[in-house]
Design an enzyme around this catalytic site. Structure first.
Site, mmCIF file in Angstrom:
data_model
loop_
_atom_site.group_PDB
_atom_site.id
_atom_site.type_symbol
_atom_site.label_atom_id
_atom_site.label_comp_id
_atom_site.label_asym_id
_atom_site.label_seq_id
_atom_site.Cartn_x
_atom_site.Cartn_y
_atom_site.Cartn_z
ATOM 1 N N TYR A 169 0.867 -1.179 0.000
ATOM 2 C CA TYR A 169 0.000 0.000 0.000
ATOM 3 C C TYR A 169 0.906 1.232 0.000
ATOM 4 C CZ TYR A 169 -4.175 2.611 1.587
ATOM 5 O OH TYR A 169 -5.224 3.493 1.700
ATOM 6 N N ARG A 222 -6.312 10.568 -10.590
ATOM 7 C CA ARG A 222 -5.668 11.221 -9.418
ATOM 8 C C ARG A 222 -5.150 10.109 -8.511
ATOM 9 N NH1 ARG A 222 -5.746 10.260 -4.677
ATOM 10 N NH2 ARG A 222 -7.631 11.040 -3.725
ATOM 11 N N LYS A 240 -5.924 -1.807 -2.618
ATOM 12 C CA LYS A 240 -7.054 -1.571 -1.704
ATOM 13 C C LYS A 240 -7.791 -2.880 -1.436
ATOM 14 C CE LYS A 240 -7.095 3.047 -1.250
ATOM 15 N NZ LYS A 240 -7.298 3.882 -0.069
ATOM 16 N N GLU A 312 -12.331 5.075 -6.350
ATOM 17 C CA GLU A 312 -11.016 5.362 -5.771
ATOM 18 C C GLU A 312 -10.168 6.175 -6.737
ATOM 19 O OE1 GLU A 312 -10.248 3.837 -2.535
ATOM 20 O OE2 GLU A 312 -8.755 5.429 -2.617
ATOM 21 N N ASP A 313 -9.626 7.254 -6.252
ATOM 22 C CA ASP A 313 -8.641 8.052 -6.978
ATOM 23 C C ASP A 313 -9.115 8.528 -8.355
ATOM 24 O OD1 ASP A 313 -7.283 7.566 -4.669
ATOM 25 O OD2 ASP A 313 -5.469 6.791 -5.582
ATOM 26 N N ASP A 335 -14.052 6.443 -1.395
ATOM 27 C CA ASP A 335 -13.087 6.305 -0.305
ATOM 28 C C ASP A 335 -12.364 7.615 -0.013
ATOM 29 O OD1 ASP A 335 -11.681 4.815 1.583
ATOM 30 O OD2 ASP A 335 -10.059 4.401 0.171
ATOM 31 N N ASP A 336 -12.027 8.358 -1.071
ATOM 32 C CA ASP A 336 -11.245 9.584 -0.880
ATOM 33 C C ASP A 336 -12.073 10.679 -0.223
ATOM 34 O OD1 ASP A 336 -8.835 8.603 -2.226
ATOM 35 O OD2 ASP A 336 -10.190 8.465 -3.931
ATOM 36 N N ASN A 477 -0.478 11.613 0.260
ATOM 37 C CA ASN A 477 0.285 10.404 -0.074
ATOM 38 C C ASN A 477 0.892 10.523 -1.456
ATOM 39 O OD1 ASN A 477 -0.517 8.941 2.295
ATOM 40 N ND2 ASN A 477 -2.518 8.657 1.367
ATOM 41 N N ASN A 521 -5.022 7.244 7.772
ATOM 42 C CA ASN A 521 -5.255 6.722 6.425
ATOM 43 C C ASN A 521 -6.597 5.994 6.390
ATOM 44 O OD1 ASN A 521 -5.066 4.844 4.047
ATOM 45 N ND2 ASN A 521 -3.145 5.946 3.841
HETATM 46 N N1 LIG Z 1 -4.549 9.853 4.135
HETATM 47 C C1 LIG Z 1 -5.584 9.433 3.463
HETATM 48 O O1 LIG Z 1 -6.293 8.505 3.862
HETATM 49 C C2 LIG Z 1 -5.911 10.089 2.168
HETATM 50 C C3 LIG Z 1 -5.041 10.937 1.577
HETATM 51 N N2 LIG Z 1 -5.366 11.555 0.402
HETATM 52 C C4 LIG Z 1 -4.366 12.385 -0.202
HETATM 53 O O2 LIG Z 1 -4.804 13.728 -0.217
HETATM 54 C C5 LIG Z 1 -4.249 14.395 -1.344
HETATM 55 C C6 LIG Z 1 -5.353 15.160 -2.053
HETATM 56 O O3 LIG Z 1 -6.329 14.285 -2.508
HETATM 57 P P1 LIG Z 1 -7.707 14.850 -3.061
HETATM 58 O O4 LIG Z 1 -8.375 15.710 -2.081
HETATM 59 O O5 LIG Z 1 -8.463 13.713 -3.575
HETATM 60 O O6 LIG Z 1 -7.187 15.731 -4.277
HETATM 61 P P2 LIG Z 1 -7.933 16.859 -5.056
HETATM 62 O O7 LIG Z 1 -7.234 17.008 -6.344
HETATM 63 O O8 LIG Z 1 -9.384 16.624 -5.062
HETATM 64 O O9 LIG Z 1 -7.676 18.179 -4.178
HETATM 65 C C7 LIG Z 1 -6.439 18.777 -4.028
HETATM 66 C C8 LIG Z 1 -6.644 20.156 -3.442
HETATM 67 O O10 LIG Z 1 -5.391 20.671 -3.067
HETATM 68 C C9 LIG Z 1 -5.223 21.956 -3.624
HETATM 69 N N3 LIG Z 1 -3.816 22.171 -3.888
HETATM 70 C C10 LIG Z 1 -3.009 21.478 -4.708
HETATM 71 N N4 LIG Z 1 -1.753 21.957 -4.651
HETATM 72 C C11 LIG Z 1 -1.785 22.978 -3.770
HETATM 73 C C12 LIG Z 1 -0.812 23.879 -3.273
HETATM 74 N N5 LIG Z 1 0.463 23.807 -3.672
HETATM 75 N N6 LIG Z 1 -1.213 24.801 -2.396
HETATM 76 C C13 LIG Z 1 -2.466 24.878 -1.978
HETATM 77 N N7 LIG Z 1 -3.432 24.044 -2.400
HETATM 78 C C14 LIG Z 1 -3.083 23.119 -3.292
HETATM 79 C C15 LIG Z 1 -6.058 21.963 -4.865
HETATM 80 O O11 LIG Z 1 -6.363 23.298 -5.183
HETATM 81 P P3 LIG Z 1 -7.219 23.744 -6.468
HETATM 82 O O12 LIG Z 1 -8.598 23.244 -6.184
HETATM 83 O O13 LIG Z 1 -7.126 25.210 -6.456
HETATM 84 O O14 LIG Z 1 -6.600 23.085 -7.633
HETATM 85 C C16 LIG Z 1 -7.262 21.150 -4.384
HETATM 86 O O15 LIG Z 1 -8.163 21.965 -3.695
HETATM 87 C C17 LIG Z 1 -3.558 13.318 -2.182
HETATM 88 O O16 LIG Z 1 -2.174 13.372 -1.929
HETATM 89 C C18 LIG Z 1 -4.090 12.015 -1.638
HETATM 90 O O17 LIG Z 1 -3.142 10.983 -1.710
HETATM 91 C C19 LIG Z 1 -6.565 11.373 -0.211
HETATM 92 C C20 LIG Z 1 -7.465 10.511 0.332
HETATM 93 C C21 LIG Z 1 -7.184 9.769 1.539
HETATM 94 C C1 LIG Z 2 -5.222 6.797 0.842
HETATM 95 C C2 LIG Z 2 -5.892 7.214 -0.360
HETATM 96 O O1 LIG Z 2 -6.982 6.756 -0.647
HETATM 97 C C3 LIG Z 2 -5.280 8.184 -1.210
HETATM 98 O O2 LIG Z 2 -4.222 8.713 -0.877
HETATM 99 O O3 LIG Z 2 -5.845 8.455 -2.264
HETATM 100 MG MG LIG Z 3 -7.495 7.092 -2.672
#
Ligand SMILES: NC(=O)C1=CN([C@@H]2O[C@H](COP(=O)(O)OP(=O)(O)OC[C@H]3O[C@@H](n4cnc5c(N)ncnc54)[C@H](OP(=O)(O)O)[C@@H]3O)[C@@H](O)[C@H]2O)C=CC1
Ligand SMILES: CC(=O)C(=O)O
Ligand SMILES: [Mg+2]
Length: 621
Positions: A169, A222, A240, A312-313, A335-336, A477, A521
């Site tokens: 993972y 993504r 997953k 997912e993603d 999931d996200d 991540n 996570n």
């Molecule tokens: N720990 C866990 O369980 C999980 C972790 N994640 C992680 O979270 C991260 C984001 O995922 P997700 O929400 O789906 O992604 P999205 O693409 O949906 O959202 C990313 C957000 O971050 C903003 N952003 C990107 N770069 C910057 C920066 N340099 N400064 C400020 N804001 C920024 C984007 O802005 P804008 O809208 O303006 O483009 C957007 O609002 C990934 O790395 C993913 O791996 C996700 C799910 C679960």
């Molecule tokens: C953990 C997860 O789902 C992600 O980083 O997208």
């Molecule tokens: Mg994910």
């Protein structure tokens, strides 16, 4: 071909055995007929050795002899024991086959004489895995094991979960996806591309298993914080689902990883000769929506109402719409958006024991306003609303988000994507995170941007300047995208931060104290959550089920964990944790009238445990 095979072949051709089992296994007449019809030569000729492709090896199937214009059927004799038993990952036990099994299943001579227990096999494999210094080599060794001996793979994963989670993972799965084209060996799931439009139902039927309970699907746009990896995102559903089995006890045969390939906008992949996906730019709009609609319809048609589809993603411009569209007609879960929300809320509820107050007493600031950020924000607002009876429109005001353009404020409302609009509060524009931290003075800082190194020294110092115990979650991540490291969070806050991250960090010694960072996570939630849905026969997901999962996880953090600074229980107990989450989710599903499996079991925790897949070997007669 041996004389026994010849004899058997002749009997089938003569119509003596329509279907017969022998030490060579099961041969069906249908397959034999293919030889006669498609091979061009009669089977009798083949049997008599009249046809040969040269080189001293008989051309049994007429393959070498056929001209390029002739059509061949690629048929095979299916063998239920012997060599093929060892090639069947679901049943293979390798050196653990007993003497009796070796006799009964024609394995004599195919294995060295020593007989290992499963425990000894596990010890040997763990020893071997630890020799690899490169994480990707460990990942590949684990994937090879999964393809060779499924039960041993899961035994290893369950018994060594803290050590192997980072291998199968995050973070290693991220690198595996980036290099998936080069390391691809065998398909581990279904690929549904634009080429399959109009025949997705047929494609689903190509998968060897019928009783599917969970599908994890991605379109690869993504992948973690690594962006668009197209078809190579397949590593994510595969990873997953291996956690669904190891952590949540769902049978491996009931799990189906799927990648939907609508192209990629990743130039590097488009120019990579080893790229395994469609070499075209991503389909969007109607073309995309139609493919997804066909997929979702086919899934329900093939597997029924109660198959769980986990998105997912996907990129956020599709993720929210897909969830909204299918949440009323299918058992779907993103999931996200939702799993992440549930796990973070659990951590926050637990953390109150360390930082004090109620959720409503805290102020939250997010870096990243996408799926994870707004999903978490909404669940926190909902929970505060339930606790305080204040309308959710009010409770949202405790939560602030920063995106790539700065703090989300009302003056930006018109130009915001729909999922950001509820977070546009009244405030003057703020351009960057540090200024937002100084202006909002949050008690909790959550990174969900996918952009690494964004919690700088100044940001963490600012958090520590107005919080005795700043709560800092770096969710992005894989590790390369983490907003900061555990060491940075502890050092820059003089050891006061309560820190957890999406990908794991090792414990850090700070001023003689060992600080243990937790892992925030969604892997804590989705396996148990899915088990709860499946065991109750739930037909829809509801926010209250997510809240139930959060509460179930939070109560499992014990004093000994808090003492180390943890706000999540260790993964070592994850099966017990998942059973408890499943029980609470199922209980809520029964309360809400969403459960269809009746009567409701009295003891849901025991029931959850009894439903769980065990990787121990079975004895073959
Ligand atoms: N720990 C866990 O369980 C999980 C972790 N994640 C992680 O979270 C991260 C984001 O995922 P997700 O929400 O789906 O992604 P999205 O693409 O949906 O959202 C990313 C957000 O971050 C903003 N952003 C990107 N770069 C910057 C920066 N340099 N400064 C400020 N804001 C920024 C984007 O802005 P804008 O809208 O303006 O483009 C957007 O609002 C990934 O790395 C993913 O791996 C996700 C799910 C679960
Ligand atoms: C953990 C997860 O789902 C992600 O980083 O997208
Ligand atoms: Mg994910």
């Amino acid at each position: 071909m041996s004389s026994l095979q010849r004899h058997f072949l002749r009997r089938v051709v003569q119509g003596v055995g329509r279907e017969r089992k022998s030490r060579w296994g099961l041969i069906t007449e249908r397959k034999m007929a293919n030889v006669v019809n498609d091979g061009g030569d009669s089977t009798e000729e083949i049997v008599n050795g009249a046809v040969g492709g040269g080189g001293g090896v008989e051309d049994v199937y007429g393959e070498d002899f056929a001209t390029e214009e002739q059509f061949l059927t690629p048929w095979a004799v299916s063998i239920a024991s012997g060599y093929n038993l060892m090639r069947d990952p679901r049943h293979n036990k390798g050196t653990a086959f007993t003497e009796k099994e070796r006799d009964a299943h024609y394995l004599r001579g195919l294995l060295p004489p020593a007989i290992f227990t499963q425990e000894l096999q596990e010890k040997r494999l763990m020893h071997n895995l630890r020799q690899f210094e490169v994480p990707l080599q460990r990942y590949m060794a684990m994937m090879d094991l999964q393809e060779r001996n499924e039960r041993l793979f899961y035994k290893l994963l369950i018994d060594n979960v803290e050590e192997l989670l980072p291998v199968v993972y995050t973070p290693t799965v991220g690198e595996a996806c980036q290099k998936y084209g080069s390391i691809f060996r065998r398909p581990q799931g279904l690929y549904i591309s634009l080429k399959e439009k109009g025949k997705i139902l047929e494609v689903l039927k190509n998968w060897p298993e019928r009783n599917i309970q969970v599908i994890v699907v991605t379109d690869g746009e993504r992948i973690l914080g690594l962006g668009d990896l197209g078809c190579q995102g397949m590593g994510i559903p595969v990873g997953k689902l291996s956690l669904y089995t190891a952590l949540g006890g769902i049978r491996p045969s009931a799990c189906l990883p799927i990648t939907i390939d609508v192209g990629t906008n990743n130039e590097k992949l488009l120019n990579d000769e080893f790229y395994i996906g469609l070499k075209q730019r991503r389909a969007t709009g109607q073309e995309y929506a139609e493919l997804l609609e066909e997929f979702m319809t086919a899934v329900k048609q093939n597997y029924g109402e109660k198959v769980l589809v986990q998105f997912e993603d996907f990129a956020n411009h599709n993720a929210f719409d897909l969830l909204e569209k299918y949440t009323r007609s299918h058992l779907v879960f993103n999931d996200d958006i939702q799993g992440t929300a549930s796990v973070v809320l659990a951590g926050l509820i637990a953390a109150l024991k360390l930082v004090g107050g109620t959720l409503a007493d805290h102020k939250f600031l997010f870096l990243g306003a996408g799926e994870a950020g707004t999903g978490i924000a909404e669940l926190i607002a909902l929970e505060i609303s339930k606790q305080t009876k204040a309308p959710v429109e009010e409770t949202r005001k405790k939560i602030w988000l920063v995106d790539s353009k700065g703090l989300i404020v009302s003056s930006r409302k018109e130009s915001l994507q729909h999922f950001k609009k509820p977070w546009a509060h009244d405030h003057e524009p703020v351009k960057n995170l540090l200024d937002a931290v100084k202006a909002i003075k949050p008690t909790v800082l959550i990174g969900s941007s996918g952009a690494g190194r964004t919690f700088t020294k100044e940001v963490v110092e600012a958090m520590a300047s107005f919080n005795e115990k700043p709560l800092i979650l770096a969710l992005s991540n894989p590790t390369s995208q983490s907003e900061c490291t555990a060491e940075e969070a502890y050092t820059w806050s003089q050891g006061r931060a309560i820190f957890a991250s999406g990908s794991p960090f090792d414990p850090v010694e700070y001023n003689g104290t060992l600080m243990v960072p937790g892992q925030a996570n969604n892997a804590y939630i989705f396996p148990g959550f899915g088990l709860g849905l499946i065991m109750s026969g739930a037909i829809r997901v509801h926010d209250d089920l997510l809240l139930a999962a959060s509460e179930a996880l939070a109560v499992q953090v014990e004093d000994e964990h808090f003492k180390k600074g943890l706000i999540y229980p260790p993964f070592t107990n994850i099966r017990k944790i998942s059973a408890n989450i499943a029980a609470k989710v199922a209980d809520k599903a029964y309360q809400l009238g969403l459960a269809s499996r009746l009567p409701r079991p009295k003891d849901l925790v025991k029931h959850a445990e009894s439903c769980m897949y065990s990787p121990l070997y079975r004895t073959y007669r």
